[in-house]
Design an enzyme around this catalytic site. Structure first.
Site, PDB file in Angstrom:
ATOM      1  N   HIS A 227       0.835  -1.209   0.000  1.00  0.00           N
ATOM      2  CA  HIS A 227       0.000   0.000   0.000  1.00  0.00           C
ATOM      3  C   HIS A 227       0.864   1.251   0.000  1.00  0.00           C
ATOM      4  CE1 HIS A 227       0.354   1.104   4.372  1.00  0.00           C
ATOM      5  NE2 HIS A 227       0.519  -0.201   4.539  1.00  0.00           N
TER       6      HIS A 227
ATOM      7  N   ASP B  98       6.292   1.919   6.291  1.00  0.00           N
ATOM      8  CA  ASP B  98       4.996   1.235   6.238  1.00  0.00           C
ATOM      9  C   ASP B  98       4.080   2.083   5.342  1.00  0.00           C
ATOM     10  OD1 ASP B  98       2.567  -0.028   6.733  1.00  0.00           O
ATOM     11  OD2 ASP B  98       2.361   0.797   8.750  1.00  0.00           O
TER      12      ASP B  98
ATOM     13  N   GLU C 254      -5.330   1.130   2.827  1.00  0.00           N
ATOM     14  CA  GLU C 254      -4.959   0.089   3.788  1.00  0.00           C
ATOM     15  C   GLU C 254      -5.006   0.598   5.221  1.00  0.00           C
ATOM     16  OE1 GLU C 254      -2.418  -2.441   6.369  1.00  0.00           O
ATOM     17  OE2 GLU C 254      -2.233  -0.296   5.916  1.00  0.00           O
TER      18      GLU C 254
END
Length: 339
Positions: free
Chosen positions: A67, A182, A216
């Site tokens: 993502h 992330d 996400e």
């Protein structure tokens, strides 16, 4: 791998430089479409903004998902003193952003800089420390404003996006430090995989597609996938911390997270490959984690599912990984789709 490592790090710098909090991902999606097209592929953009592309191969269809949406914030209201009250996008921890530089993006395309601070940040003024909770945080614009009217005159309004500065750095010792590893680190790895498949004409052992999702962080990024998908692997961050075996220098293989266990046979196969290829890896359990592939399962898809990623320390903070964790993730994926 060294040439692809250079490419992956270039992609990481490029991706983290694009502000893309959940709900504000068009520029990141446009970048992916352009990069994949330049590599000779034919990517597609979904209605919700996900980017997908088939890399080649035939047989049991596999989707590799990462993502590109990140944590961030939105203007909740404008205070009478000209400061902005924020509201969280995703699982943002305000204690990690207290003192961070940021940008504010208006709906007509203007961009302003600012800083995130609590309502009394000065140690020489505060009678006691102010806890970094959302209700105590505000954005100070780098503009000469002192009233709500001053801010409105800049074109800033409720619903505008607030993006934290990523501060991406790769050290000589190989450590990768940035906000939003992330999951922009794994998105860069998948772009590296796409380039390697093109350059080296890998013989794929199945139909392999990539999916870059944009929701996400709020739980529904992967809720729509190609109907023929039989297996899906989320390539996200691997957790590093207490009671976990993974370090930043490893690839992490998740056996279970907050959504329950991942496919037992798939976890076994991935860990066997990692061991046979002499990759640094760990099998871990993430108690406070959810992934795109679980969104696919909740949407009703009948698929085998797994989760891997390079080890990332201090998730949802200023995060840290390492080039060896990237290498191990890349090599695990390469072996899985070619052997």
């Amino acid at each position: 791998m060294s040439s692809y490592m250079d490419f992956i790090t270039e992609q990481l710098y490029a991706l983290t430089a694009i502000p893309s909090p959940t709900g504000f991902t068009k520029k990141a999606a446009d970048y992916l479409l352009a990069e994949l097209t330049s590599l000779g592929y034919t990517p597609e953009l979904s209605n919700k903004g996900n980017v997908s592309v088939t890399l080649g191969g035939s047989g049991s269809p596999l989707v590799l998902a990462a993502h590109v949406d990140t944590l961030g914030a939105m203007v909740r209201s404008i205070k009478e003193n000209g400061r902005l009250r924020p509201t969280t996008l995703g699982g943002h921890q305000w204690s990690t952003a207290d003192g961070e530089n940021c940008t504010i993006h208006t709906r007509d395309g203007r961009v302003y800089t600012g800083v995130v601070l609590n309502t009394e940040p000065s140690a020489h003024v505060a009678d006691q420390k102010v806890e970094a909770l959302e209700e105590n945080m505000e954005i100070l614009l780098d503009e000469n404003v002192s009233s709500k009217e001053d801010v409105l005159a800049l074109g800033i309004q409720t619903g505008d996006i607030i993006a934290m500065d990523p501060r991406t750095v790769i050290t000589k010792s190989g450590y990768i430090k940035s906000r939003f590893l992330d999951d922009k680190l794994s998105a860069a790895i998948l772009l590296g995989l796409a380039r390697a498949i093109r350059d080296e004409n890998w013989k794929l052992n199945r139909k392999v597609s990539l999916l870059f999702t944009v929701y996400e962080e709020v739980g529904h990024g992967g809720c729509f996938i190609p109907s023929d998908t039989e297996e899906m692997l989320s390539v996200d961050m691997g957790c590093v911390g207490a009671d976990l075996g993974c370090t930043e220098r490893m690839v992490s293989i998740c056996a279970k997270d907050s959504g329950g266990p991942y496919n037992y046979d798939l976890v076994t196969t991935l860990s066997n490959i990692a061991r046979e290829q002499k990759l640094d890896y760990a099998i871990d359990i993430y108690p406070h984690y959810g992934s795109d592939v679980e969104a696919s399962l909740r949407a009703g898809y009948d698929i085998r599912h797994g989760l891997i990623g390079p080890g990332v320390y201090a998730s949802h903070n200023y995060e840290r990984s390492h080039v060896n964790g990237v290498r191990c993730t890349f090599e695990l994926l390469k072996t899985y789709i070619t052997k």
